[in-house]
Write an enzyme that holds these catalytic residues in place. Structure first.
Site, mmCIF file in Angstrom:
data_model
loop_
_atom_site.group_PDB
_atom_site.id
_atom_site.type_symbol
_atom_site.label_atom_id
_atom_site.label_comp_id
_atom_site.label_asym_id
_atom_site.label_seq_id
_atom_site.Cartn_x
_atom_site.Cartn_y
_atom_site.Cartn_z
ATOM 1 N N LEU A 142 9.316 -0.209 -6.286
ATOM 2 C CA LEU A 142 10.678 -0.524 -5.831
ATOM 3 C C LEU A 142 10.984 -2.016 -5.929
ATOM 4 O O LEU A 142 12.141 -2.405 -6.004
ATOM 5 C CB LEU A 142 10.869 -0.027 -4.392
ATOM 6 C CG LEU A 142 10.786 1.502 -4.235
ATOM 7 C CD1 LEU A 142 10.848 1.893 -2.760
ATOM 8 C CD2 LEU A 142 11.905 2.212 -5.004
ATOM 9 N N GLY A 168 0.827 -1.208 0.000
ATOM 10 C CA GLY A 168 0.000 0.000 0.000
ATOM 11 C C GLY A 168 0.854 1.247 0.000
ATOM 12 O O GLY A 168 0.534 2.246 0.637
ATOM 13 N N GLU A 173 16.147 12.227 -11.384
ATOM 14 C CA GLU A 173 15.232 12.798 -12.389
ATOM 15 C C GLU A 173 13.774 12.423 -12.087
ATOM 16 O O GLU A 173 12.936 12.458 -12.980
ATOM 17 C CB GLU A 173 15.634 12.358 -13.798
ATOM 18 C CG GLU A 173 16.806 13.151 -14.381
ATOM 19 C CD GLU A 173 16.416 14.564 -14.876
ATOM 20 O OE1 GLU A 173 15.225 14.887 -14.895
ATOM 21 O OE2 GLU A 173 17.331 15.321 -15.226
ATOM 22 N N VAL A 177 1.740 -10.152 5.484
ATOM 23 C CA VAL A 177 1.914 -11.458 4.837
ATOM 24 C C VAL A 177 3.112 -12.153 5.476
ATOM 25 O O VAL A 177 4.229 -11.621 5.462
ATOM 26 C CB VAL A 177 2.146 -11.279 3.318
ATOM 27 C CG1 VAL A 177 2.478 -12.608 2.655
ATOM 28 C CG2 VAL A 177 0.922 -10.643 2.667
ATOM 29 N N LYS A 219 5.752 21.899 -10.727
ATOM 30 C CA LYS A 219 7.171 21.706 -11.043
ATOM 31 C C LYS A 219 7.355 21.938 -12.545
ATOM 32 O O LYS A 219 6.742 21.238 -13.363
ATOM 33 C CB LYS A 219 7.583 20.274 -10.662
ATOM 34 C CG LYS A 219 8.982 19.902 -11.124
ATOM 35 C CD LYS A 219 9.341 18.474 -10.709
ATOM 36 C CE LYS A 219 10.654 18.035 -11.325
ATOM 37 N NZ LYS A 219 10.951 16.614 -11.084
HETATM 38 C C1 LIG Z 1 15.536 8.426 -1.283
HETATM 39 C C2 LIG Z 1 14.453 8.224 -2.265
HETATM 40 C C3 LIG Z 1 13.879 9.325 -2.907
HETATM 41 C C4 LIG Z 1 12.891 9.141 -3.869
HETATM 42 N N1 LIG Z 1 12.378 10.217 -4.539
HETATM 43 C C5 LIG Z 1 11.510 10.024 -5.567
HETATM 44 C C6 LIG Z 1 10.993 11.102 -6.316
HETATM 45 O O1 LIG Z 1 11.266 12.269 -6.044
HETATM 46 N N2 LIG Z 1 10.165 10.828 -7.342
HETATM 47 C C7 LIG Z 1 9.804 9.550 -7.667
HETATM 48 O O2 LIG Z 1 9.084 9.347 -8.660
HETATM 49 N N3 LIG Z 1 10.227 8.521 -6.930
HETATM 50 C C8 LIG Z 1 11.067 8.718 -5.902
HETATM 51 N N4 LIG Z 1 11.497 7.656 -5.155
HETATM 52 C C9 LIG Z 1 10.928 6.345 -5.397
HETATM 53 C C10 LIG Z 1 9.555 6.267 -4.749
HETATM 54 O O3 LIG Z 1 9.637 6.578 -3.382
HETATM 55 C C11 LIG Z 1 8.985 4.866 -4.916
HETATM 56 O O4 LIG Z 1 9.033 4.482 -6.251
HETATM 57 C C12 LIG Z 1 7.546 4.840 -4.481
HETATM 58 O O5 LIG Z 1 7.400 5.352 -3.208
HETATM 59 C C13 LIG Z 1 7.006 3.448 -4.548
HETATM 60 O O6 LIG Z 1 7.434 2.669 -3.474
HETATM 61 P P1 LIG Z 1 6.733 1.262 -3.323
HETATM 62 O O7 LIG Z 1 5.272 1.469 -3.200
HETATM 63 O O8 LIG Z 1 7.225 0.373 -4.394
HETATM 64 O O9 LIG Z 1 7.332 0.687 -1.976
HETATM 65 P P2 LIG Z 1 7.042 1.083 -0.439
HETATM 66 O O10 LIG Z 1 6.712 2.502 -0.260
HETATM 67 O O11 LIG Z 1 8.209 0.538 0.314
HETATM 68 O O12 LIG Z 1 5.740 0.254 -0.051
HETATM 69 C C14 LIG Z 1 5.785 -1.123 0.244
HETATM 70 C C15 LIG Z 1 4.417 -1.570 0.735
HETATM 71 O O13 LIG Z 1 4.454 -2.982 0.872
HETATM 72 C C16 LIG Z 1 3.883 -3.340 2.126
HETATM 73 N N5 LIG Z 1 4.469 -4.603 2.592
HETATM 74 C C17 LIG Z 1 5.788 -4.907 2.625
HETATM 75 N N6 LIG Z 1 5.937 -6.154 3.153
HETATM 76 C C18 LIG Z 1 4.691 -6.623 3.440
HETATM 77 C C19 LIG Z 1 4.179 -7.822 4.003
HETATM 78 N N7 LIG Z 1 4.995 -8.815 4.390
HETATM 79 N N8 LIG Z 1 2.838 -7.934 4.150
HETATM 80 C C20 LIG Z 1 2.001 -6.951 3.769
HETATM 81 N N9 LIG Z 1 2.429 -5.789 3.230
HETATM 82 C C21 LIG Z 1 3.757 -5.625 3.065
HETATM 83 C C22 LIG Z 1 4.244 -2.183 3.052
HETATM 84 O O14 LIG Z 1 3.393 -2.151 4.177
HETATM 85 C C23 LIG Z 1 4.025 -1.015 2.098
HETATM 86 O O15 LIG Z 1 2.653 -0.675 2.113
HETATM 87 C C24 LIG Z 1 12.454 7.829 -4.167
HETATM 88 C C25 LIG Z 1 12.972 6.738 -3.480
HETATM 89 C C26 LIG Z 1 13.972 6.924 -2.538
HETATM 90 C C27 LIG Z 1 14.549 5.732 -1.830
#
Ligand SMILES: Cc1cc2nc3c(=O)[nH]c(=O)nc-3n(C[C@H](O)[C@H](O)[C@H](O)COP(=O)(O)OP(=O)(O)OC[C@H]3O[C@@H](n4cnc5c(N)ncnc54)[C@H](O)[C@@H]3O)c2cc1C
Length: 510
Positions: free
Chosen positions: A347, A27, A356, A200, A93
């Site tokens: 991620l 989420g 960027e 999970v 932006k």
């Molecule tokens: C330093 C940094 C700066 C960034 N800046 C930018 C930016 O300016 N612009 C941009 O486009 N992107 C940026 N990003 C990337 C961006 O933050 C991510 O692409 C975006 O937030 C997506 O993350 P995510 O949802 O894949 O993972 P996460 O935010 O890590 O979410 C993971 C989800 O999985 C759930 N989960 C994990 N394990 C379990 C489990 N066992 N059971 C149930 N649920 C689970 C967690 O609860 C969470 O809800 C940046 C990243 C970093 C590290």
């Protein structure tokens, strides 16, 4: 980004072996964008979409700068931009301002939208190059409408019905990632997506090796036909369960850590992101309506977490609103983003560092490519391998563009910047630069996210100049063109000066 090309499915279609149940694990920004695009694309069908988010594992909590395709996504989801901007504390932006990258004391801009206009079918850059080689003083991005606005803290949304000399500007948003997740969660819930607040603890596979069931901490289970892994860097489904490997790109992009902190706003709200190079990496500044996001991206071989946090804290303006914390990451991508009945998005599929602001774009792209090839329960291997090829290509193009920001630096003032003089450069980027250096020609790959003007802006900003302009430019009535350039740039500044201030624009939206 062409969201309009997506056909939304309808229940009138009968699909043998159609997927009935999608499970999105995660989420964070990836999970909610994925679920929102799925429910929108499968509107009127009888599919079930579930989102599972852990009450224990936090989201990464960053990711606040975007690129213009975010506006296409809002339109596709039928989300009114004004409502979204108000509820996510968003600002506009127009560009990124890069300071101290080429050399200490130097800065350049990477704007959205066009820079100048094509003349006689040749890129404006070529004409500007000739003008500049003949003594012209204006810089390439002086011909960008977005920069004319950004430099004066102004903002303007082009109206196609009333073209002006600012019409070729473009824009994206900065927003609060947590509020975006909340907004999209509401969007999904009101359209029938089922939400499970559950952790999970295990994943069951069926006898074909497909993912069959998620098992929660309380031993409840959730079955699905297709799983979207948005579990963040760990890649719980794609990596830990299906064992798809991760290609590490640290030899090209060695930064692996970020210190982050939020502060109160201080001073005017700039309509652009700032990226300032420092001793062991770079620092971002992202202004929102109510606060500023700050981060220092660095390479842990040269700087420990405490030193990074100190550097960040000593460079922020405004009172701290949060504790400073550190995040770790590995630049690279999954060997395959789609394996069996699992798609990795966000991620879990890869990360290229935030220079960027391309990660949220990659989430949207991953889902856009997916909904254009919605599989049956037994996906065709051609569909899967074409999807993986497209995503790999996207990642490669973006990786090259980001490496360009570093590899051409003249900085040698710290071991970190000295390292850049000897780091590997991907072959594809080496070829691109070599071709560019001959006559300033860019052989544009249509599926490259970044346009020719983006490449020109960063090449020029990083001091990469061709040996000569393209001789075809001599066929144009050059003198006439060149004498018109200064007044064209001045007219941009004038028009931008008459636009509303960024804050005033936001105030009107509120
Ligand atoms: C330093 C940094 C700066 C960034 N800046 C930018 C930016 O300016 N612009 C941009 O486009 N992107 C940026 N990003 C990337 C961006 O933050 C991510 O692409 C975006 O937030 C997506 O993350 P995510 O949802 O894949 O993972 P996460 O935010 O890590 O979410 C993971 C989800 O999985 C759930 N989960 C994990 N394990 C379990 C489990 N066992 N059971 C149930 N649920 C689970 C967690 O609860 C969470 O809800 C940046 C990243 C970093 C590290």
């Amino acid at each position: 980004m062409n969201f309009s090309a997506i056909n939304t499915a309808s229940d009138k279609q009968t699909n043998h072996g159609a997927i009935q149940t999608y499970v999105v694990l995660g989420g964070g920004t990836a999970g909610w964008i994925s679920a929102a695009i799925l429910i929108r694309s499968l509107v009127n069908t009888k599919v079930n979409i579930h989102v599972v988010e852990s009450p224990h594992t936090p989201t990464v909590g960053v990711g606040e700068a975007t690129i213009p395709s975010i506006m296409d996504m809002l339109q596709y989801l039928n989300i009114p931009a004004q409502d979204f901007i108000n509820k996510t504390n968003a600002t506009f932006k127009l560009a990124i301002k890069f300071t101290d990258w080429y050399a200490k004391g130097a800065h350049y801009w990477h704007p959205f939208g066009y820079i100048g206009n094509e003349i006689d079918g040749k890129p404006f850059y070529q004409h500007w190059l000739k003008y500049q080689q003949q003594g012209g003083a204006l810089s390439f991005t002086d011909f960008s409408p977005a920069i004319a606005l950004a430099k004066q803290n102004k903002f303007f949304i082009p109206d196609p019905k009333q073209p002006t000399n600012l019409s070729s500007s473009s824009y994206a948003l900065h927003f609060d990632a947590a509020l975006v997740a909340k907004y999209l969660q509401h969007y999904c819930e009101t359209r029938g997506v089922k939400i499970h607040k559950a952790h999970v603890k295990d994943v069951k596979r069926d006898n074909t090796g497909n993912i069959g069931q998620l098992i929660f901490n309380d031993n409840k289970t959730l079955s699905g036909d297709f799983f979207i892994d948005c579990s963040g860097q760990q890649g719980l489904l794609i990596g830990k369960t299906l064992r798809v490997g991760y290609e590490n790109w640290q030899q090209y992009l060695p930064v692996d850590s970020a210190a982050v902190v939020q502060t109160e706003n201080s001073g005017a709200l700039p309509p652009y992101t700032e990226s300032i190079a420092h001793a062991h990496g770079w620092r971002w500044r992202i202004p929102l309506q109510n606060r500023t996001g700050n981060g220092y991206v660095y390479c842990s071989d040269f700087c420990d977490d405490n030193a990074a946090m100190r550097l960040l804290e000593s460079n922020v303006f405004g009172e701290k609103l949060t504790d400073t914390r550190c995040l770790k990451f590995t630049t690279g991508m999954r060997d395959k983003c789609w394996e069996k009945n699992c798609l990795a998005v966000g991620l879990s599929s890869g990360f290229l560092e935030p220079l960027e602001s391309t990660s949220i774009y990659l989430i949207m792209r991953a889902m856009l490519n997916f909904v254009q090839s919605i599989p049956t329960k037994d996906p065709s291997p051609f569909t899967v391998s074409e999807y993986n090829r497209l995503m790999r290509h996207e990642y490669h193009c973006i990786r090259d563009f980001i490496v360009l920001h570093y590899c051409a630096t003249t900085r040698k003032d710290t071991p970190y910047w000295q390292m850049w003089q000897s780091l590997s450069i991907p072959d594809s980027l080496q070829t691109k630069i070599a071709l560019f250096k001959e006559y300033g020609r860019l052989y544009q790959d249509k599926s490259d996210l970044f346009s020719q003007d983006s490449w020109y802006a960063v090449l020029e900003g990083m001091g990469v100049r061709p040996n000569a302009y393209d001789p075809v430019v001599d066929a144009s009535v050059a003198e006439k063109i060149h004498s018109a350039l200064p007044s064209a740039a001045e007219a941009l500044i004038d028009s931008a000066g008459k636009a509303l201030g960024h804050e005033e624009y936001l105030e009107r939206i509120r």
